[in-house]
Design a protein around this motif. Structure first.
Motif, PDB file in Angstrom:
ATOM      1  N   GLU A 166      42.011  44.747  46.114  1.00 41.06           N
ATOM      2  CA  GLU A 166      40.541  45.036  45.377  1.00 41.06           C
ATOM      3  C   GLU A 166      39.381  44.208  45.567  1.00 41.06           C
ATOM      4  O   GLU A 166      38.484  44.570  45.689  1.00 41.06           O
ATOM      5  N   HIS A 167      39.888  42.752  45.597  1.00 43.73           N
ATOM      6  CA  HIS A 167      38.605  41.956  46.018  1.00 43.73           C
ATOM      7  C   HIS A 167      38.036  42.313  47.442  1.00 43.73           C
ATOM      8  O   HIS A 167      36.786  42.188  47.500  1.00 43.73           O
ATOM      9  N   ARG A 177      37.984  45.056  48.828  1.00 45.66           N
ATOM     10  CA  ARG A 177      37.429  46.467  48.920  1.00 45.66           C
ATOM     11  C   ARG A 177      35.897  46.267  48.438  1.00 45.66           C
ATOM     12  O   ARG A 177      35.172  46.852  48.768  1.00 45.66           O
ATOM     13  N   ALA A 178      36.012  45.536  47.185  1.00 43.95           N
ATOM     14  CA  ALA A 178      34.706  45.337  46.439  1.00 43.95           C
ATOM     15  C   ALA A 178      33.717  44.753  47.531  1.00 43.95           C
ATOM     16  O   ALA A 178      32.497  44.730  47.045  1.00 43.95           O
TER      17      ALA A 178
END
Ligand code: TYD
Length: 206
Positions: free
Chosen positions: A22-23, A25-26
């Protein structure tokens, strides 16, 4: 970039992999997550056999090593190498170091022979960064619920799992440039932040 997560059973790898993905991709990176054994059609069948889904069958440690590496070989050729070639960051839930820790340190097979099998299976692909989520083996096993347990958690004794945990520490100590070790007992948000910054630093070095 190819990042692998390693650690004893119940060390919380899958949660931390989700958070890291997630990190990244953000931050705009393409990320693919894979798990071992499995991740391909052939690999999922090998996984069911290895983990005793549908009834455990007898498998000796050498056969284990070959089956894990058959699954790994398919995953590397079919999924990991093409993704890396596209510029995607690949995060793997276990990779070759699990064979060294479980079948090597745990079951007692010679590490040099296992390294030859691994090198054949992966055609020499090695991770750029390996995250070790370290914790005492018995704490990891205690975190796993009864019905989610695999053949390795059910069928191997505490001494086996202690050797596995020590094996991971030895592997990390022998190759400090590739490995980063974290205490898996830390609060998961703090742990995720530390892992993200270690990955950030490793990216700068690339
Ligand atoms: P899995 O359910 O994926 O466990 P975890 O969530 O802890 O990763 O089961 C994989 C099991 O197989 C785990 O007990 C570790 C073991 N294993 C090996 O013994 N050798 C290997 O090469 C690999 C990849 C896993």
């Amino acid at each position: 970039m190819f990042i692998t997560f390693e650690g004893p059973d119940g060390s919380g790898k899958s949660t931390q992999i989700l958070l890291l993905a997630e990190h990244l991709r953000a931050a705009g990176r393409e990320v693919l997550t894979v798990r071992e054994p499995g991740g391909t059609a052939a690999g999922e069948r090998i996984r069911a056999l290895l983990l005793g889904e549908g009834g455990a069958v007898e498998i000796n440690p050498r056969a284990d090593a070959l089956l894990f590496n058959a699954s790994r070989s398919q995953l590397v050729a079919e999924v990991i190498r093409p993704a890396l070639a596209r510029g995607t960051t690949v995060i793997a839930d276990r990779f070759a170091d699990s064979t060294l820790a479980y079948q090597g340190y745990g079951s007692g097979l010679p590490l040099d022979e296992l390294r030859a099998v691994i090198s054949f299976a992966t055609a020499g692909l090695t991770p750029d960064l390996t995250v070790l989520l370290d914790l005492p083996a018995e704490e990891g096993l205690a975190r796993k619920s009864g019905d989610g347990r695999t053949r390795f958690e059910e069928g191997f004794d505490a001494a086996f799992h202690t050797r596995v945990a020590e094996g991971f520490r030895a592997l990390a100590a022998a190759e400090p440039a590739r490995w980063r070790t974290f205490d898996a007992r830390r609060p998961k948000g703090e742990l995720a932040d530390e892992i993200a910054s270690a990955v950030g630093l490793a990216t700068l070095r690339q």
